[in-house]
Design a protein around this motif. Structure first.
Motif, PDB file in Angstrom:
ATOM      1  N   SER A  65       0.926  -0.964   0.101  1.00 30.70           N
ATOM      2  CA  SER A  65      -0.310  -0.350   0.054  1.00 30.70           C
ATOM      3  C   SER A  65       1.033   1.662  -0.138  1.00 30.70           C
ATOM      4  O   SER A  65       1.432   1.519   0.751  1.00 30.70           O
ATOM      5  CB  SER A  65      -0.569  -0.199   1.051  1.00 30.70           C
ATOM      6  OG  SER A  65      -1.940   1.124   1.863  1.00 30.70           O
ATOM      7  N   GLY A  70      -1.985   4.380  -3.760  1.00 32.47           N
ATOM      8  CA  GLY A  70      -2.083   3.810  -3.572  1.00 32.47           C
ATOM      9  C   GLY A  70      -1.864   2.158  -3.646  1.00 32.47           C
ATOM     10  O   GLY A  70      -0.593   2.065  -3.888  1.00 32.47           O
ATOM     11  N   GLU A  71      -2.685   1.022  -3.599  1.00 34.65           N
ATOM     12  CA  GLU A  71      -1.975  -0.029  -3.497  1.00 34.65           C
ATOM     13  C   GLU A  71      -1.348  -0.717  -5.193  1.00 34.65           C
ATOM     14  O   GLU A  71      -1.720  -0.692  -5.697  1.00 34.65           O
ATOM     15  CB  GLU A  71      -3.453  -1.316  -3.668  1.00 34.65           C
ATOM     16  CG  GLU A  71      -2.819  -2.545  -3.674  1.00 34.65           C
ATOM     17  CD  GLU A  71      -4.419  -3.952  -3.141  1.00 34.65           C
ATOM     18  OE1 GLU A  71      -3.317  -4.630  -2.777  1.00 34.65           O
ATOM     19  OE2 GLU A  71      -4.895  -3.501  -3.357  1.00 34.65           O
TER      20      GLU A  71
END
Length: 376
Positions: A65, A70-71
């Motif tokens: 993450s 973001g991921e």
């Protein structure tokens, strides 16, 4: 102790030198075949991969993450990022090759390393008119790369099995469910059994015990908060649909047998068409898949490939080549405990699902495990 360590270092260096030598040789072959080298990032956007793999992605890939972007996912393969790159171009055709590491989680007992060095290629065309020609071209290039090794060629054709499923006289829900699990043989077999008229209503009731609307709602409330994108209503509706589907329009015994007979075919490529035709139900889509197989065999024979020495397994690639949907192939070394040293196949469906302009796109690719070549 010191001497053993020195021997181990020499072996490791020798292996690394061998891999580097083979890498240069293979790249030269690719360049002679007019392939263009392409570089893609090691960290990829998780959302793009989740659309392809679903939540299974987190079981097979390394995710992280990032508070800014973001991921992210450590690259689990090259196919998707290269496909996304191609879709942004205006090119009608393209042939790329790549070389680099991929990272995938493995079972504790697996001999496949979590970090693998791969080299491979991807062919794209927006017309989609020469699929069989590209199939043969992709296969021949992998065969040329591995010509110096003692490997056994294996081929399959996922289009044949999907054509059988598409022609089943049953509901679209059942066909779609079988399609989703075609790469999970155990689940596929269980679904085929549950959906068939071999199963009595009494037996079906065992599968849906506790599937009533009130029972499902009570269970959801009792288990606590819901995680994921599906709401309570979604879950209830899906269980009601499954409940209804199990008792409506089951797959006939003769159709179930047809699917199972196709799955059993394991023969030489030269005999594959003959065996498939012998169990044919004369459906158009199935006949078209066999026609494509015949053309592929003829083209390979024209290129002096001994098709009688190439295996054909109808279910080949059903557990490892998750997004392929047509011709698939692999090359296995003498040690059957090791994974195939090379695998590849066609993935037109993935192209069409990701293409924004919805034009017909054909694609086929192959990867070679560089770090396994010295073991062949």
């Amino acid at each position: 102790m010191f001497e053993k360590r020195k021997v181990g270092c020499r072996q490791k260096n020798t292996q690394q030198e061998y891999i580097e030598t083979e890498k240069k040789r293979i790249i030269q072959l690719f360049e002679e075949s007019c392939l263009k080298e392409i570089q893609v990032p090691s960290l990829l956007d998780a959302s793009e991969l989740l659309d392809l793999y679903g939540e299974d992605l987190r079981l097979r890939a390394y995710t992280t993450s990032d508070p800014v972007v973001g991921e992210q996912v450590l690259r689990p393969d090259f196919t998707l990022p290269i496909l996304l790159y191609y879709l942004e171009t205006e090119k009608r055709e393209a042939k790329y090759f790549y070389c680099g590491n991929i990272w995938r989680r493995q079972k504790f007992s697996s001999i496949i390393p979590r970090e693998q060095l791969q080299i491979g290629y991807e062919f794209f065309e927006k017309s989609g008119n020469e699929k069989v020609v590209r199939d043969v071209e992709a296969y021949l290039l992998a065969a040329k790369v591995l010509n110096k090794y003692r490997v056994k060629a294996v081929t399959g054709d996922i289009q044949i099995l999907t054509s059988v499923i598409n022609q089943l006289d049953t509901s679209e829900y059942k066909k779609n469910a079988l399609m989703r699990h075609i790469w999970r043989p155990t689940r596929f077999k269980k679904l085929l059994e549950i959906f068939s008229d071999n199963v009595s209503n009494t037996h079906r009731n065992l599968f849906v015990d506790g599937f009533s609307k009130s029972a499902v709602e009570h269970k959801i409330d009792r288990e606590g908060p819901i995680f994921g994108i599906r709401t309570k209503r979604d879950i209830v509706e899906r269980t009601e649909l499954l409940n209804n589907e199990l008792f409506k329009n089951p797959i006939k015994k003769i159709d179930k047998l047809f699917v199972e007979n196709v799955q059993k075919i394991h023969t030489s490529l030269s005999e594959a068409s003959k065996e498939l035709k012998s169990i044919s139900r004369n459906a158009e889509e199935y006949k078209l898949a066999i026609e494509n197989l015949d053309q592929r065999i003829d083209l390979l024979a024209e290129k002096n490939m001994k098709v009688e020495h190439i295996d054909f397994i109808a279910t080949y690639g059903m557990t490892t080549l998750e997004y392929y949907d047509g011709f698939v192939f692999g090359f296995q070394g003498k040690n059957k405990n090791l994974p195939p040293v090379a695998q590849g196949g066609r993935y037109d469906g993935l192209c069409c699902s990701l293409a924004k302009n919805k034009k017909t796109i054909g694609a086929i690719g192959s990867m070679i495990r560089l770090d396994f070549l010295h073991k062949v």
